[in-house]
Design a protein around this motif. Structure first.
Motif, PDB file in Angstrom:
ATOM      1  N   UNK A  91       0.801  -1.226   0.000  1.00  0.00           N
ATOM      2  CA  UNK A  91       0.000   0.000   0.000  1.00  0.00           C
ATOM      3  C   UNK A  91       0.838   1.283   0.000  1.00  0.00           C
ATOM      4  N   UNK A  92       2.033   1.227  -0.571  1.00  0.00           N
ATOM      5  CA  UNK A  92       2.890   2.426  -0.591  1.00  0.00           C
ATOM      6  C   UNK A  92       2.319   3.516  -1.491  1.00  0.00           C
ATOM      7  N   UNK A  93       1.425   3.153  -2.408  1.00  0.00           N
ATOM      8  CA  UNK A  93       0.918   4.137  -3.370  1.00  0.00           C
ATOM      9  C   UNK A  93      -0.018   5.178  -2.757  1.00  0.00           C
ATOM     10  N   UNK A  94      -0.470   4.960  -1.513  1.00  0.00           N
ATOM     11  CA  UNK A  94      -1.346   5.942  -0.876  1.00  0.00           C
ATOM     12  C   UNK A  94      -0.621   6.762   0.195  1.00  0.00           C
ATOM     13  N   UNK A  95       0.677   6.573   0.305  1.00  0.00           N
ATOM     14  CA  UNK A  95       1.441   7.306   1.311  1.00  0.00           C
ATOM     15  C   UNK A  95       1.597   8.781   0.916  1.00  0.00           C
ATOM     16  N   UNK A  96       1.774   9.664   1.897  1.00  0.00           N
ATOM     17  CA  UNK A  96       1.996  11.083   1.590  1.00  0.00           C
ATOM     18  C   UNK A  96       3.146  11.251   0.605  1.00  0.00           C
ATOM     19  N   UNK A  97       3.024  12.230  -0.257  1.00  0.00           N
ATOM     20  CA  UNK A  97       3.989  12.528  -1.317  1.00  0.00           C
ATOM     21  C   UNK A  97       3.966  11.476  -2.418  1.00  0.00           C
ATOM     22  N   UNK A  98       4.082  10.215  -2.044  1.00  0.00           N
ATOM     23  CA  UNK A  98       4.098   9.148  -3.051  1.00  0.00           C
ATOM     24  C   UNK A  98       2.795   9.135  -3.837  1.00  0.00           C
ATOM     25  N   UNK A  99       1.677   9.398  -3.143  1.00  0.00           N
ATOM     26  CA  UNK A  99       0.368   9.366  -3.808  1.00  0.00           C
ATOM     27  C   UNK A  99       0.312  10.329  -4.996  1.00  0.00           C
ATOM     28  N   UNK A 100       0.940  11.481  -4.872  1.00  0.00           N
ATOM     29  CA  UNK A 100       0.932  12.468  -5.953  1.00  0.00           C
ATOM     30  C   UNK A 100       1.745  11.979  -7.152  1.00  0.00           C
ATOM     31  N   UNK A 145      -7.012  10.117   2.668  1.00  0.00           N
ATOM     32  CA  UNK A 145      -6.351  11.360   2.270  1.00  0.00           C
ATOM     33  C   UNK A 145      -5.889  11.338   0.812  1.00  0.00           C
ATOM     34  N   UNK A 146      -6.003  10.181   0.177  1.00  0.00           N
ATOM     35  CA  UNK A 146      -5.564  10.019  -1.211  1.00  0.00           C
ATOM     36  C   UNK A 146      -6.711  10.180  -2.207  1.00  0.00           C
ATOM     37  N   UNK A 147      -7.931  10.009  -1.753  1.00  0.00           N
ATOM     38  CA  UNK A 147      -9.100  10.004  -2.640  1.00  0.00           C
ATOM     39  C   UNK A 147      -9.154  11.238  -3.533  1.00  0.00           C
ATOM     40  N   UNK A 148      -8.988  12.414  -2.952  1.00  0.00           N
ATOM     41  CA  UNK A 148      -9.056  13.656  -3.742  1.00  0.00           C
ATOM     42  C   UNK A 148      -7.939  13.712  -4.787  1.00  0.00           C
ATOM     43  N   UNK A 149      -6.761  13.224  -4.443  1.00  0.00           N
ATOM     44  CA  UNK A 149      -5.627  13.240  -5.369  1.00  0.00           C
ATOM     45  C   UNK A 149      -5.921  12.364  -6.581  1.00  0.00           C
ATOM     46  N   UNK A 150      -6.360  11.143  -6.329  1.00  0.00           N
ATOM     47  CA  UNK A 150      -6.665  10.232  -7.435  1.00  0.00           C
ATOM     48  C   UNK A 150      -7.819  10.767  -8.280  1.00  0.00           C
ATOM     49  N   UNK A 151      -8.808  11.354  -7.624  1.00  0.00           N
ATOM     50  CA  UNK A 151      -9.963  11.894  -8.346  1.00  0.00           C
ATOM     51  C   UNK A 151      -9.547  13.005  -9.295  1.00  0.00           C
ATOM     52  N   UNK A 152      -8.680  13.894  -8.838  1.00  0.00           N
ATOM     53  CA  UNK A 152      -8.217  15.004  -9.677  1.00  0.00           C
ATOM     54  C   UNK A 152      -7.468  14.514 -10.919  1.00  0.00           C
ATOM     55  N   UNK A 153      -6.854  13.367 -10.820  1.00  0.00           N
ATOM     56  CA  UNK A 153      -6.098  12.819 -11.946  1.00  0.00           C
ATOM     57  C   UNK A 153      -6.935  11.852 -12.800  1.00  0.00           C
ATOM     58  N   UNK A 154      -8.230  11.779 -12.522  1.00  0.00           N
ATOM     59  CA  UNK A 154      -9.122  10.950 -13.329  1.00  0.00           C
ATOM     60  C   UNK A 154      -8.960   9.464 -13.118  1.00  0.00           C
ATOM     61  N   UNK A 155      -8.451   9.080 -11.963  1.00  0.00           N
ATOM     62  CA  UNK A 155      -8.237   7.661 -11.652  1.00  0.00           C
ATOM     63  C   UNK A 155      -9.469   7.110 -10.943  1.00  0.00           C
ATOM     64  N   UNK A 156      -9.809   5.870 -11.262  1.00  0.00           N
ATOM     65  CA  UNK A 156     -10.997   5.249 -10.693  1.00  0.00           C
ATOM     66  C   UNK A 156     -10.624   3.998  -9.905  1.00  0.00           C
ATOM     67  N   UNK A 157     -11.571   3.509  -9.114  1.00  0.00           N
ATOM     68  CA  UNK A 157     -11.380   2.285  -8.346  1.00  0.00           C
ATOM     69  C   UNK A 157     -12.751   1.698  -8.051  1.00  0.00           C
ATOM     70  N   UNK A 158     -12.818   0.414  -7.684  1.00  0.00           N
ATOM     71  CA  UNK A 158     -14.118  -0.200  -7.387  1.00  0.00           C
ATOM     72  C   UNK A 158     -14.826   0.496  -6.231  1.00  0.00           C
ATOM     73  N   UNK A 159     -16.139   0.293  -6.144  1.00  0.00           N
ATOM     74  CA  UNK A 159     -16.927   0.913  -5.071  1.00  0.00           C
ATOM     75  C   UNK A 159     -16.453   0.462  -3.694  1.00  0.00           C
ATOM     76  N   UNK A 160     -16.043  -0.801  -3.609  1.00  0.00           N
ATOM     77  CA  UNK A 160     -15.728  -1.406  -2.315  1.00  0.00           C
ATOM     78  C   UNK A 160     -14.406  -2.161  -2.400  1.00  0.00           C
ATOM     79  N   UNK A 161     -13.662  -2.103  -1.316  1.00  0.00           N
ATOM     80  CA  UNK A 161     -12.418  -2.884  -1.204  1.00  0.00           C
ATOM     81  C   UNK A 161     -12.514  -3.762   0.039  1.00  0.00           C
TER      82      UNK A 161
END
Length: 265
Positions: A91-100, A145-161
Motif C-alpha cells: 500500500x505504498x501508493x497511498x502514502x503522503x507525497x508518493x500518492x501524488x 487522504x488520497x481520494x481527492x488526489x486520485x480523483x483530480x487525476x481521473x483515476x478510478x477504483x471499485x466501489x468497495x475494497x
C-alpha cells in the motif's frame, strides 16, 4: 516471471501491475546504486523502513517516479501492453507525497484504475492482531487522504475494497461472505440512489484482495533478498484452496455475483 505471464494468458487471466518500492531491488538500472530508495545493503528500505525514510524526508520523489515508470515500461515489454490497473505493494501508493507521484504516472500512461484500501467493518474484526490493526488503521487514514488526489487525476477504483480481514489464515468462505455483506450494507446505506429505490437492485463493484500461491522455498522467490515470511508460509496455499472451493463458486452464482476484471468496470 515469464512463466507467470504465460499462465495468465493461457487461462485468460487479466493482469495488472503491483508496483514495488519496498522489497528487493529497483527495476531502473540507474537507481540500483546510490539511490535514496536503497538502504545500506543496496535493497529497498522494507515495508516499515520505507515509511520511516519517507517521514524523515529522505526519499527523493523524482526517484520514486523514475522507478514507477521503469516498472510500467518493463510490464509493457513483458506483456505487449500497458497494465489496465496498477496499485502499490504494501500500500505504498497511498502514502503522503508518493500518492501524488503515483497519480501522475498513472495519468501519463493512461492507466485508469487503482486500489483504495479502505475496508468497511475492518475495525470490528477482533481476530486481527493489535499490531497489524494499527498498520491497517494507518493505511486507511492514508487512503482517505488520497481520494481527492486520485480523483483530480481521473483515476478510478471499485466501489468497495475488502481483503485485509480475510487475508492468509483468516480466509474462509464464511469470512469472505461476511466481509462482502458488511461492505455492501455499509456502501448502500451511505450512497442512496434515487434512480434505484431498492439499493439491492444496484450494481456494486468490489475488489477482493487475495494472495493465492504456493509456499516459497529459499533462496528462490522474493524480489532479490529471497522470499519473506508470508511467502514461505502455508497461508498462501490456504488462500488458494479456499478460493477454488465449489461452495464459494456456488455462493457467487446464488448471489448473482459476476467475477470480472478492472477493465470490465
Amino acid at each position: 516471471m515469464l512463466k507467470i505471464f504465460h499462465s495468465c494468458y493461457r487461462y485468460n487471466i487479466p493482469i495488472g501491475l503491483h508496483a514495488n518500492l519496498s522489497e528487493g531491488s529497483p527495476v531502473c538500472e540507474v537507481l540500483k546504486t546510490n539511490s535514496s530508495l536503497l538502504n545500506q545493503d543496496g535493497f529497498f528500505h522494507g515495508k516499515m523502513g520505507f515509511r520511516t525514510a519517507l517521514s524523515k524526508g529522505l526519499l527523493k520523489m523524482s526517484e520514486v517516479k523514475q522507478e514507477l515508470k521503469a516498472q510500467v515500461e518493463l510490464f509493457r515489454e513483458l506483456t505487449g501492453h500497458l497494465p489496465p490497473h496498477m496499485d502499490g505493494h504494501q500500500h505504498v501508493h497511498v502514502l503522503p507525497e508518493v500518492r501524488h507521484v503515483f497519480a501522475q504516472v498513472l495519468e501519463e500512461y493512461g492507466i485508469e484504475y487503482t486500489r483504495v484500501p479502505v475496508e468497511p467493518g475492518l475495525h470490528k474484526c477482533d481476530w486481527i492482531a493489535p499490531s497489524l490493526m494499527d498498520f491497517y488503521r494507518g493505511v486507511e487514514e492514508d487512503s482517505l487522504n488520497t481520494v481527492d488526489v486520485f480523483t483530480r487525476h481521473g483515476i478510478r477504483w471499485p466501489n468497495i475494497y475488502i481483503g485485509l480481514s480475510t487475508m492468509g489464515k483468516n480466509m474462509s468462505v464464511s469470512n469472505i461472505w461476511s466481509a462482502i455483506d458488511t461492505a455492501i450494507g455499509d456502501f448502500t446505506s451511505k450512497v442512496p440512489s434515487p434512480a434505484h429505490p431498492n439499493p439491492q437492485s444496484r450494481t456494486v463493484t468490489i475488489e477482493l484482495m487475495v494472495h493465492p500461491g504456493y509456499p516459497s522455498v529459499p533462496p528462490i522467490g522474493g524480489c532479490g533478498e529471497g522470499p519473506d515470511d508470508f511467502s514461505q508460509s502455508w497461508e498462501r496455499l490456504h488462500e488458494l484452496q479456499t478460493l477454488i472451493k465449489p461452495e464459494l463458486q456456488s455462493h457467487y452464482k446464488t448471489r448473482n455475483i459476476q467475477l470480472c476484471s478492472f477493465k470490465d468496470i
